[in-house]
Design an enzyme around this catalytic site. Structure first.
Site, PDB file in Angstrom:
ATOM      1  N   TYR A 152       0.841  -1.205   0.000  1.00  0.00           N
ATOM      2  CA  TYR A 152       0.000   0.000   0.000  1.00  0.00           C
ATOM      3  C   TYR A 152       0.873   1.250   0.000  1.00  0.00           C
ATOM      4  O   TYR A 152       0.683   2.171  -0.809  1.00  0.00           O
ATOM      5  CB  TYR A 152      -0.915  -0.008   1.220  1.00  0.00           C
ATOM      6  CG  TYR A 152      -1.588   1.314   1.473  1.00  0.00           C
ATOM      7  CD1 TYR A 152      -2.687   1.714   0.710  1.00  0.00           C
ATOM      8  CD2 TYR A 152      -1.128   2.182   2.471  1.00  0.00           C
ATOM      9  CE1 TYR A 152      -3.298   2.936   0.924  1.00  0.00           C
ATOM     10  CE2 TYR A 152      -1.742   3.401   2.694  1.00  0.00           C
ATOM     11  CZ  TYR A 152      -2.827   3.777   1.923  1.00  0.00           C
ATOM     12  OH  TYR A 152      -3.426   4.993   2.145  1.00  0.00           O
TER      13      TYR A 152
ATOM     14  N   ILE B 228      -5.849  -3.868  20.836  1.00  0.00           N
ATOM     15  CA  ILE B 228      -4.679  -3.075  20.496  1.00  0.00           C
ATOM     16  C   ILE B 228      -3.628  -4.027  19.939  1.00  0.00           C
ATOM     17  O   ILE B 228      -3.306  -5.040  20.562  1.00  0.00           O
ATOM     18  CB  ILE B 228      -4.121  -2.330  21.723  1.00  0.00           C
ATOM     19  CG1 ILE B 228      -5.103  -1.238  22.167  1.00  0.00           C
ATOM     20  CG2 ILE B 228      -2.754  -1.715  21.409  1.00  0.00           C
ATOM     21  CD1 ILE B 228      -4.670  -0.487  23.419  1.00  0.00           C
TER      22      ILE B 228
ATOM     23  N   ARG C 134       0.572  -6.116  13.695  1.00  0.00           N
ATOM     24  CA  ARG C 134       0.198  -6.503  12.337  1.00  0.00           C
ATOM     25  C   ARG C 134       1.340  -6.217  11.365  1.00  0.00           C
ATOM     26  O   ARG C 134       2.038  -5.210  11.482  1.00  0.00           O
ATOM     27  CB  ARG C 134      -1.055  -5.749  11.892  1.00  0.00           C
ATOM     28  CG  ARG C 134      -2.294  -6.103  12.671  1.00  0.00           C
ATOM     29  CD  ARG C 134      -3.512  -5.347  12.180  1.00  0.00           C
ATOM     30  NE  ARG C 134      -3.334  -3.915  12.343  1.00  0.00           N
ATOM     31  CZ  ARG C 134      -4.301  -3.024  12.108  1.00  0.00           C
ATOM     32  NH1 ARG C 134      -5.493  -3.424  11.688  1.00  0.00           N
ATOM     33  NH2 ARG C 134      -4.082  -1.736  12.268  1.00  0.00           N
TER      34      ARG C 134
ATOM     35  N   ARG D 227       0.838   7.824  16.940  1.00  0.00           N
ATOM     36  CA  ARG D 227       0.177   8.261  15.718  1.00  0.00           C
ATOM     37  C   ARG D 227      -0.173   9.743  15.823  1.00  0.00           C
ATOM     38  O   ARG D 227      -0.366  10.289  16.907  1.00  0.00           O
ATOM     39  CB  ARG D 227      -1.103   7.441  15.471  1.00  0.00           C
ATOM     40  CG  ARG D 227      -0.866   5.957  15.210  1.00  0.00           C
ATOM     41  CD  ARG D 227      -0.149   5.714  13.906  1.00  0.00           C
ATOM     42  NE  ARG D 227       0.033   4.298  13.615  1.00  0.00           N
ATOM     43  CZ  ARG D 227       1.116   3.594  13.916  1.00  0.00           C
ATOM     44  NH1 ARG D 227       2.105   4.180  14.568  1.00  0.00           N
ATOM     45  NH2 ARG D 227       1.224   2.323  13.601  1.00  0.00           N
TER      46      ARG D 227
END
Length: 322
Positions: A144, A204, A269, A212
């Site tokens: 991405y 989480i 992730r 962030r």
């Protein structure tokens, strides 16, 4: 902006619909959206006389025909999920890169004045030179992110080769009303809010100490319009210029909603970055100033919107005081 013919790809989506709603009363809007993530109900008036909606994928259209007479393009349609891009990089390239090149070519063929492209802070990857300026070299850690970096290069090349004016807006972590809570790849704020509303344990990923930089969706919509009206060509970070940890964010959401739930921690992730914070100096180049002191009020407004949506699904739901 008034009396312009505008194409908004992904105009039914989270950010696209906010742009559409701001422009539609005074301009002619053509939306192309395959409704993979968008929703017609995101528009305040889906039957507006200034709106034409094409419910198709961009790659299936004769773009030269549809861009005839278009003044400006806001290009938001894309595969927007980092995890999905890791699962299917070929589809990511098709939906993000090939589609964008086809659109740029049609813009040149039809003398479009300017295109505003929705890019991403994911381009910076694990770069630790905080706050991140637009001059940092891309360090993508996912297909991405690589696709967005590639599109930015194409935008610059079409400006240099054909004179197509552009701004690429690198969004950091956008939040606000209309964000899709049902997507399996939903962002962290709607995930937290929805979990608390639906009485299950919020998740989480990682240790929660990743940071962030959050920016409100209405500021992002304003950035698109300001970028379009400006004479600037290039890349602009769209963010607050501040950062908080995911653990801190969870505590704010939890307190805002009057909840005592604790999160569940799962492994990090693949493709997720550790830290993110923007240098927002370039916002001046598109004549935009973002209020960076209003995060908790913006978060409260977001919670209220999600509560209203939840009440529609569950009529007997009793809202908490927030």
């Amino acid at each position: 902006m008034k009396n312009k013919n505008i194409l908004i790809t992904g105009g039914l989506g989270f950010i696209g619909s906010h742009i559409t709603n701001k422009l539609i009363d005074n301009n002619n809007i053509l939306i192309v959206d395959n409704v993979s993530t968008g929703n017609i109900n995101n528009l305040y008036n889906p039957n507006h006389e200034n709106l034409i909606l094409i419910n198709k994928d961009l790659n299936s259209l004769d773009l030269n025909n549809h861009l005839n007479g278009i003044d400006y393009v806001f290009h938001l349609a894309a595969m927007v999920s980092v995890p999905l891009s890791v699962e299917n990089p070929i589809m990511c390239n098709l939906e993000n890169v090939t589609t964008t090149v086809n659109l740029l070519n049609a813009c040149v063929n039809n003398d479009v004045e300017k295109i505003v492209f929705s890019s991403s802070s994911a381009i910076y990857g694990e770069n630790m030179n905080m706050p991140l300026t637009e001059n940092e070299l891309p360090m993508p850690t996912s297909p991405y992110a690589a696709s967005k970096a590639c599109c930015e290069m194409y935008l610059k090349s079409f400006y240099e080769s054909y004179g197509l004016n552009y701004v690429a807006l690198r969004y950091f972590n956008v939040f606000g009303p209309k964000q899709d809570k049902n997507s399996p790849y939903a962002a962290v704020i709607p995930n937290f809010i929805s979990a608390i509303l639906e009485n299950y344990q919020p998740v989480i990923y990682g240790d929660g100490e990743q940071t962030r930089d959050f920016v409100y969706v209405k500021d992002v919509a304003n950035a698109n319009i300001k970028a379009c009206k400006s004479k600037f060509n290039g890349i602009v970070n769209v963010a607050s210029g501040k950062r908080i940890t995911i653990n801190q964010l969870f505590q704010i959401v939890k307190e805002t909603m009057g909840s005592d739930v604790n999160p569940k921690y799962l492994p990090k992730r693949q493709g997720d970055i550790k830290h993110s914070q923007a240098d927002i100096s370039n916002l001046e180049k598109i004549n935009l100033k973002i209020d960076t002191t209003n995060f908790e009020n913006q978060l409260s407004a977001t919670v209220k919107w999600f509560e209203e949506e939840f009440k529609r699904d569950i009529p007997n739901f009793k809202s908490k005081n927030i």
